[in-house]
Design an enzyme around this catalytic site. Structure first.
Site, PDB file in Angstrom:
ATOM      1  N   GLU A 227      71.963  44.656   2.351  1.00  0.00           N
ATOM      2  CA  GLU A 227      73.017  44.136   3.229  1.00  0.00           C
ATOM      3  C   GLU A 227      72.369  43.173   4.188  1.00  0.00           C
ATOM      4  O   GLU A 227      71.656  43.594   5.107  1.00  0.00           O
ATOM      5  CB  GLU A 227      73.612  45.280   4.034  1.00  0.00           C
ATOM      6  CG  GLU A 227      74.857  45.841   3.421  1.00  0.00           C
ATOM      7  CD  GLU A 227      75.599  46.688   4.428  1.00  0.00           C
ATOM      8  OE1 GLU A 227      75.662  47.883   4.204  1.00  0.00           O
ATOM      9  OE2 GLU A 227      76.069  46.126   5.429  1.00  0.00           O
ATOM     10  N   CYS A 261      76.799  41.765  12.150  1.00  0.00           N
ATOM     11  CA  CYS A 261      76.680  41.251  10.772  1.00  0.00           C
ATOM     12  C   CYS A 261      77.777  40.227  10.539  1.00  0.00           C
ATOM     13  O   CYS A 261      77.553  39.196   9.926  1.00  0.00           O
ATOM     14  CB  CYS A 261      76.862  42.350   9.734  1.00  0.00           C
ATOM     15  SG  CYS A 261      76.032  43.875  10.097  1.00  0.00           S
TER      16      CYS A 261
END
Ligand code: TXE
Length: 456
Positions: A227, A261
């Site tokens: 990720e 993120c």
């Protein structure tokens, strides 16, 4: 020793003994030995342990929020928000685990049955990040533990106190010591961990480190999930109220000091709304309270990592040299001790500038004018990343048409900077491989075993 620095003031708040190559090996061996018994523990008992972990988070919420704020610099209300948000994620996994992990009979005829079971991977490595340590950590270790894996958890060196608290809470909740081990240290300890023959590597962090890890584990053909970062775009059409869109997007760009993120990292506005949107956006940003993250009213805190100040300074200088205009901020803040950057809005930007192409991971945004949907789509896709993308318009059909053309793991209509446990979280291109969350984020920690069963 690993020094834990307070990013708001600059002082050392703790010194921790780091893991060595020998202690990493010992923790790996202990995890390997402990995992079969954990996998054989009934799911109900594993669920009960995770429920106790959730209760522990609730009981200690204020103390945990204060620790998170002290080492990451996250404004205290946002630390509490993260912990409260964690509860919903844990609830999702607890509610869904039994269904997701249950064996499935997919065929039955004339005495022949075909069944799929979900076997735990075994021992997994979870190398994690600091920006949302509870979220990005729990996306991995909660479903991994529920599925019967042992977890070697290497928190980020910037969120290590939080990582150790997570370990203590899990152990107090009934997860055996060797089934969940915390590894203390930075990249060097991560490298040591990846030398062990773990059965899965789950990483959250930068593209550069993710690519290095992919190369390191490639010969072993280990299950790998990455990720990584993003350069998330949003397109604002001229049929929406510019002030409403600006309020939503200023929060999406600056929340957690821009270190999410899925922070909004670049904005494209249809020309007719551009001036009104920019004026409203700058007003919002100038209203954000920058200050001591322990204060209840602080909205922007320090950058967690000192090095990031330089990254943002270079992006601003590059943009200005190529013709950008700074409407607010644009510089480091000279506050004693810590590492701070003023919330920054840039216009007259274009894709020759690094601020529109490379991850900023800070309170900074470029806003660019576009003529129409086609130009917006072209620019949104002009990136190495593909984590999230959004559109603000009154017209759902138009939004869907634009978002269908954008290469991203998650897409947003009239919202941004949002993660749901019910939906898969994934990226394309340099934003990663694999996924967390959703029921697929539970089975991601298993390998399907195929059973061909014929009655005698
Ligand atoms: O990441 P790293 P950092 C992005 C963001 C940020 C930048 C750097 O742009 O500014 O990455 O952050 C461990 N082998 N994101 O320094 O270096 C390390 O100890 C094994 C976006 O935190 O990728 C830590 O636990 N492990 C992202 C973890 O990897 C290694 C969230 C991440 O470190 C290692 C965080 C190695 N060779 C940062 N080197 C997102 N998805 O939002 C380091 N580590």
């Amino acid at each position: 020793m690993l020094k834990i620095i307070n990013p708001a003031q600059g002082g050392t708040i703790a010194e921790l003994a780091e893991d060595s190559a020998d202690s990493v090996l010992a923790k790996y061996k202990a995890a390997r030995a402990a995992q079969p018994a954990w996998a054989a523990t009934p799911l109900a008992a594993r669920l009960a342990a995770i429920r106790r972990f959730r209760a522990g988070i609730v009981d200690h919420l204020e103390r945990l929020a204060a620790i998170l704020t002290s080492e990451v610099g996250k404004p205290i209300r946002q630390s509490r928000n993260e912990l409260n948000g964690l509860l919903g994620r844990v609830d999702f996994f607890v509610d869904q685990a039994e269904g997701a992990l249950a064996p499935r009979e997919v065929f039955s005829d004339s005495g022949m049955r075909e069944v799929i079971t979900n076997e735990p991977l075994g021992v997994i490595a979870n190398i994690s990040a600091w920006n949302y340590p509870y979220f990005v950590g729990s996306n991995v270790f909660v479903p991994a533990l529920l599925a019967g894996n042992a977890v070697l958890y290497k928190p980020s060196e910037y969120a290590m106190l939080t990582g150790l608290e997570i370990g203590k809470l899990l152990h107090a909740s009934g997860v055996p010591q060797d089934v969940f081990s915390v590894l203390v240290g930075g990249g060097r300890v991560g490298i040591e961990l990846l030398k062990e023959p773990v059965d899965g590597v789950f990483f959250t962090g930068s593209y550069a480190t993710g690519a290095r890890i992919a190369q390191a584990v490639a010969p072993r053909l280990t299950k790998l999930q990455l990720e990584l970062g993003g350069k998330d775009p949003t397109y604002v059409c001229d049929d929406v109220d510019p002030a409403t869109a600006a309020a939503s997007l200023a929060d999406g760009a600056m929340y957690n000091t821009g270190q999410s993120c899925c922070s909004v990292e670049r904005i494209y506005v249809q020309a007719a709304s551009f001036d009104a949107f920019v004026a409203a956006f700058v007003k919002e940003v100038q209203g954000f309270k920058v200050g001591d993250p322990t204060h209840e009213d602080s909205y922007i805190g320090p950058l967690t990592r000192a090095q990031q100040v330089k990254v943002l300074q270079i992006q601003v200088a590059d943009a200005v040299a190529k013709g950008a205009r700074v409407l607010t901020g644009g510089h480091a803040l000279d506050l004693p001790g810590g590492h701070w950057f003023a919330p920054t809005v840039l216009v007259n930007v274009n894709h020759d500038m690094t601020v529109m192409r490379e991850e900023s991971f800070g309170p900074i945004i470029g806003i660019q004018s576009v003529a129409d949907d086609a130009e917006a789509v072209r620019l949104m896709n002009d990136t190495d990343y593909g984590l999230t993308a959004g559109v603000y318009t009154r017209d759902e059909a138009r939004a869907r048409q634009v978002l269908a053309q954008v290469h991203a793991g998650s897409v947003y209509w009239n919202c941004c900077d949002r993660v749901s446990p019910r939906l898969p979280w994934s990226g394309v291109k340099h934003s990663g491989v694999g996924l967390t969350l959703s029921t697929e984020g539970i089975t991601a920690f298993t390998r399907p075993k195929a059973w061909h069963l014929r009655s005698a």
